[in-house]
Design a protein around this motif. Structure first.
Motif, PDB file in Angstrom:
ATOM      1  N   PRO A   1     -22.634 -42.008  10.623  1.00 37.74           N
ATOM      2  CA  PRO A   1     -23.746 -41.071  10.456  1.00 37.74           C
ATOM      3  C   PRO A   1     -23.223 -39.676  10.148  1.00 37.74           C
ATOM      4  CG  PRO A   1     -23.335 -41.498  12.771  1.00 37.74           C
ATOM      5  CD  PRO A   1     -22.462 -42.452  12.005  1.00 37.74           C
ATOM      6  N   LEU A   2     -24.064 -38.869   9.547  1.00 40.84           N
ATOM      7  CA  LEU A   2     -23.678 -37.484   9.302  1.00 40.84           C
ATOM      8  C   LEU A   2     -23.440 -36.796  10.631  1.00 40.84           C
ATOM      9  CD1 LEU A   2     -26.197 -36.544   6.478  1.00 40.84           C
ATOM     10  CD2 LEU A   2     -23.815 -37.247   6.260  1.00 40.84           C
ATOM     11  N   ILE A   3     -22.422 -35.950  10.687  1.00 41.07           N
ATOM     12  CA  ILE A   3     -22.038 -35.336  11.953  1.00 41.07           C
ATOM     13  C   ILE A   3     -21.892 -33.835  11.790  1.00 41.07           C
ATOM     14  CG2 ILE A   3     -20.836 -37.386  12.815  1.00 41.07           C
ATOM     15  CD1 ILE A   3     -18.227 -36.181  11.866  1.00 41.07           C
TER      16      ILE A   3
ATOM     17  N   SER B 277     -14.791 -38.043   5.869  1.00 41.77           N
ATOM     18  CA  SER B 277     -13.744 -37.930   4.859  1.00 41.77           C
ATOM     19  C   SER B 277     -13.719 -39.143   3.938  1.00 41.77           C
ATOM     20  CB  SER B 277     -12.385 -37.796   5.555  1.00 41.77           C
ATOM     21  OG  SER B 277     -11.335 -37.953   4.630  1.00 41.77           O
ATOM     22  N   PRO B 278     -13.461 -38.926   2.640  1.00 38.07           N
ATOM     23  CA  PRO B 278     -13.316 -40.057   1.702  1.00 38.07           C
ATOM     24  C   PRO B 278     -12.185 -40.997   2.095  1.00 38.07           C
ATOM     25  CG  PRO B 278     -13.574 -37.986   0.513  1.00 38.07           C
ATOM     26  CD  PRO B 278     -13.385 -37.630   1.952  1.00 38.07           C
ATOM     27  N   LEU B 279     -11.260 -40.514   2.926  1.00 40.21           N
ATOM     28  CA  LEU B 279     -10.184 -41.390   3.382  1.00 40.21           C
ATOM     29  C   LEU B 279     -10.747 -42.602   4.122  1.00 40.21           C
ATOM     30  CD1 LEU B 279      -7.597 -38.764   4.703  1.00 40.21           C
ATOM     31  CD2 LEU B 279      -7.433 -40.135   2.620  1.00 40.21           C
TER      32      LEU B 279
END
Length: 343
Positions: A250-252, A259-261
């Protein structure tokens, strides 16, 4: 290298401060073959199951239950020569017991007393004020009993990497339940290794005592193991959430995306996932078996003579109010530590 991401959840990490968020140089410098890290909640009370957990690996900031906490290394150095336990406490306990308890004995005693649900149940009202208070027995026989039990607890929490002693049923290997109670993947329950069979759901069948992993399964898994929690976090559910097919977060915080990682991950169920899941199930199963013994021991310790706060204060076992031990300067034990990383 492996590190302790969450309680009973070992994951891989790049040991480089340039890619680790807020690395703690003191913990990295203390990492060694004898080290055991104890983690516990700091600003809140544990709500269920063990009030503390232990690891032989460097723990994550949120290791205990995913919501912060404190880490207490048993040794102040990597060689295991300097105990983290204050000298006055060791001296006072030596005088009380009639012999000198070792640093590892004291860690084992704490593990026996606090690393099981009975501690939280017994002291729930007192734990309304954050911070663990561990009763320390003044009875030498009870101390010996706690040390033996606690060594097994530490051995289990560290997946057999610490306090191994084959003569006491603690081989230097991954802990295993007795054959008749040992979880296994049945012939018809293999977890697919192809990308299209990557598990995305974890469920439990109470009647069959079966853990369902996608289209595969593991059995027998007792209900107590399936429901095992660390302060409200169900261990198996949390463990699986980091290895399932879809791992969206979820958005935090300030609504930034993760991160895209995080998109770089296996597209299939790895063999090491199955091996590690069996390791976790065996460890939790053995810990569940110890719970009645640990609760009984705690009751007898609390009913017997204890080291009192007044005596400990008089012995100098506590730091004076407002005082904290000096923090040594980082020594670059973790690659990438520079002046800016140490600040």
């Amino acid at each position: 290298m492996l590190y302790a991401y969450r309680s009973f959840d070992r994951q891989w990490v790049l040991p480089d401060a340039r890619v680790i968020n807020q690395p703690n140089p003191e913990l990295w410098r203390a990492r060694g073959a004898r080290q055991v890290f104890l983690t516990a909640p700091h600003d809140r009370a544990p709500s269920s199951a063990p009030s503390l957990t232990l690891s032989a690996l460097i723990p994550d900031l949120h290791h205990y239950s995913g919501r912060g906490g404190r880490t207490f290394p048993s040794w102040a150095d990597a060689d295991g020569l300097s105990s983290s336990i204050r000298g006055p406490l060791l001296s006072h306990w030596t005088e009380t017991l009639g012999r000198a308890p070792g640093a590892e004995d004291m860690l084992a005693d704490i593990a026996a007393v606090g690393a099981h649900p009975g501690y939280v149940e017994r002291f729930r009202a007192d734990l309304g004020t954050p911070g663990l208070r561990i009763p320390l027995t003044a009875d030498a026989a009870l101390f010996d009993e706690a040390v033996e039990l606690g060594r097994r607890v530490v051995w289990l929490h560290t997946f057999g990497e610490r306090f191994a002693d084959p003569s006491h049923g603690r081989p230097a290997d991954a802990p295993r339940l007795a054959p008749e109670r040992r979880p296994r993947v049945p012939a018809a329950g293999a977890i697919p290794s192809a990308p299209e069979g990557m598990p995305d759901q974890l469920a439990y069948d109470d009647a069959k005592q079966r853990l369902i992993v996608g289209t595969g399964c593991i059995e027998p898994v007792p209900p107590q193991v399936w429901r095992y929690e660390v302060s409200g976090k169900q261990v198996l559910v949390q463990w699986f959430s980091y290895r399932r097919k879809h791992r969206e977060r979820p958005l935090i915080g300030d609504r930034r995306k993760a991160s895209p990682l995080g998109d770089i991950q296996p597209d299939h169920w790895l063999a090491e996932y199955a091996t590690e899941l069996l390791n976790v199930l065996n460890v939790l199963g053995l810990l569940v078996e110890l719970e009645p013994q640990a609760a009984d021991l705690l009751a007898r310790i609390c009913a017997g003579p204890l080291l009192t706060q007044q005596a400990l204060e008089a012995s100098g076992a506590f730091f004076p109010e407002g005082h904290s031990p000096a923090r040594a300067a980082p020594q670059g034990a973790l690659p990438g530590f520079g002046a800016e990383a140490a600040n």
